[in-house]
Write a protein that holds these residues in place. Structure first.
Motif, PDB file in Angstrom:
ATOM      1  N   LYS A  39       0.849  -1.179   0.000  1.00  0.00           N
ATOM      2  CA  LYS A  39       0.000   0.000   0.000  1.00  0.00           C
ATOM      3  C   LYS A  39       0.889   1.235   0.000  1.00  0.00           C
ATOM      4  N   THR A  68      -3.197  -4.123   9.693  1.00  0.00           N
ATOM      5  CA  THR A  68      -3.237  -3.040   8.720  1.00  0.00           C
ATOM      6  C   THR A  68      -2.872  -1.732   9.380  1.00  0.00           C
ATOM      7  N   GLN A 161     -13.830 -12.517  -1.225  1.00  0.00           N
ATOM      8  CA  GLN A 161     -13.747 -11.071  -1.387  1.00  0.00           C
ATOM      9  C   GLN A 161     -12.694 -10.452  -0.468  1.00  0.00           C
ATOM     10  N   LYS A 162     -12.557 -11.000   0.733  1.00  0.00           N
ATOM     11  CA  LYS A 162     -11.571 -10.468   1.674  1.00  0.00           C
ATOM     12  C   LYS A 162     -10.164 -10.637   1.133  1.00  0.00           C
ATOM     13  N   ILE A 164      -9.319 -11.022  -2.026  1.00  0.00           N
ATOM     14  CA  ILE A 164      -9.178 -10.195  -3.222  1.00  0.00           C
ATOM     15  C   ILE A 164      -8.862  -8.746  -2.849  1.00  0.00           C
ATOM     16  N   SER A 165      -9.457  -8.253  -1.773  1.00  0.00           N
ATOM     17  CA  SER A 165      -9.185  -6.877  -1.350  1.00  0.00           C
ATOM     18  C   SER A 165      -7.739  -6.702  -0.908  1.00  0.00           C
ATOM     19  N   TYR A 166      -7.086  -7.789  -0.492  1.00  0.00           N
ATOM     20  CA  TYR A 166      -5.685  -7.724  -0.095  1.00  0.00           C
ATOM     21  C   TYR A 166      -4.748  -8.084  -1.239  1.00  0.00           C
ATOM     22  N   PRO A 169      -7.364  -8.237  -7.951  1.00  0.00           N
ATOM     23  CA  PRO A 169      -8.441  -8.933  -8.681  1.00  0.00           C
ATOM     24  C   PRO A 169      -8.037 -10.268  -9.291  1.00  0.00           C
TER      25      PRO A 169
END
Length: 228
Positions: A39, A68, A161-162, A164-166, A169
């Motif tokens: 990030k 995080t 989804q969790k 994928i967010s980390y 895609p």
């Protein structure tokens, strides 16, 4: 009368059993199973000592926890928050991870029970004419199978989804996307391998504590028997 019997092989098996149980427990509780994509540091994320921006950070994701960076603590050097993202079992990000949590939890509970019992094998080597070493070895083998099932199912949840967010895609079942595996996953694998080693080595521990030399020491009236 209780005879305290300590041999190199039995002591090594006991120590390995304890180490394996703690290693699997620590890995299960850790959030460092997946290391997310970097990030970028924000414009506010400034090092007070140098005036320059800090390096991009990598969030981490575990089976039920995560680490995080949070914005309101950016002025502190310890600005990473770790904790569970799921308040209850049903909130774990993937059904596969829920199954992983169950299998790992069962395996770890068995390993912890064996580790506890292993401490007392120096004084009690059998119950109802059954060798404790052999029973514990069988339980360790069963625990190892539960651990294997959990570790096989875990990558199937990388498409949730969790994850994928980390991981971006392109993450999907058994595909990491932009993530990499953290130390907790490797620790769990290493602990699983050691679990089977312990299961096999328990037979050697049983042989060492029931050898002819041990029986001779018992017949001589010794209560504390230490053999290499």
């Amino acid at each position: 009368m209780c005879h305290v019997i300590v041999t190199c092989r039995s002591m090594l098996w006991t120590l390995l059993s304890i180490v394996v149980a703690f290693a699997e427990l620590i890995a299960f509780m850790s959030a460092d199973w997946l290391i997310g994509k970097a990030k970028p540091a924000s414009s506010e994320d400034v090092d007070n000592r140098t005036g320059g921006s800090q390096e991009p950070y990598h969030p981490t994701l575990g089976i039920y926890g995560r680490c995080t960076r949070i914005s309101h603590m950016q002025l502190s050097r310890r600005d990473t928050l770790c904790g569970p993202y799921a308040e209850n079992f049903s909130e774990i990000a993937s059904g596969f991870w829920q199954a992983t949590a169950i299998f790992l939890a069962v395996g770890i509970m068995i390993l912890c029970a064996v580790a506890f019992v292993s401490v007392f094998t120096m004084c009690v080597q059998s119950i109802m004419k059954k060798s404790i070493f052999n029973v514990c070895g069988l339980l360790q083998g069963i625990a190892g199978l539960f651990l294997i099932l959990g570790l096989i199912l875990y990558p199937a949840g990388w498409g949730c989804q969790k994850a994928i967010s980390y991981c971006g895609p392109y993450a999907s079942a058994y595909k990491l996307g932009d993530c990499s595996l953290g130390w907790a996953f490797y620790t769990a694998i290493g602990g699983t391998i050691l679990t089977f080693i312990c299961a096999v080595f328990s037979a050697q521990a049983e042989i060492a504590t029931s050898s002819d030399k041990v029986q001779e020491e018992i017949e001589e009236g010794k209560n504390l028997i230490c053999l290499l």
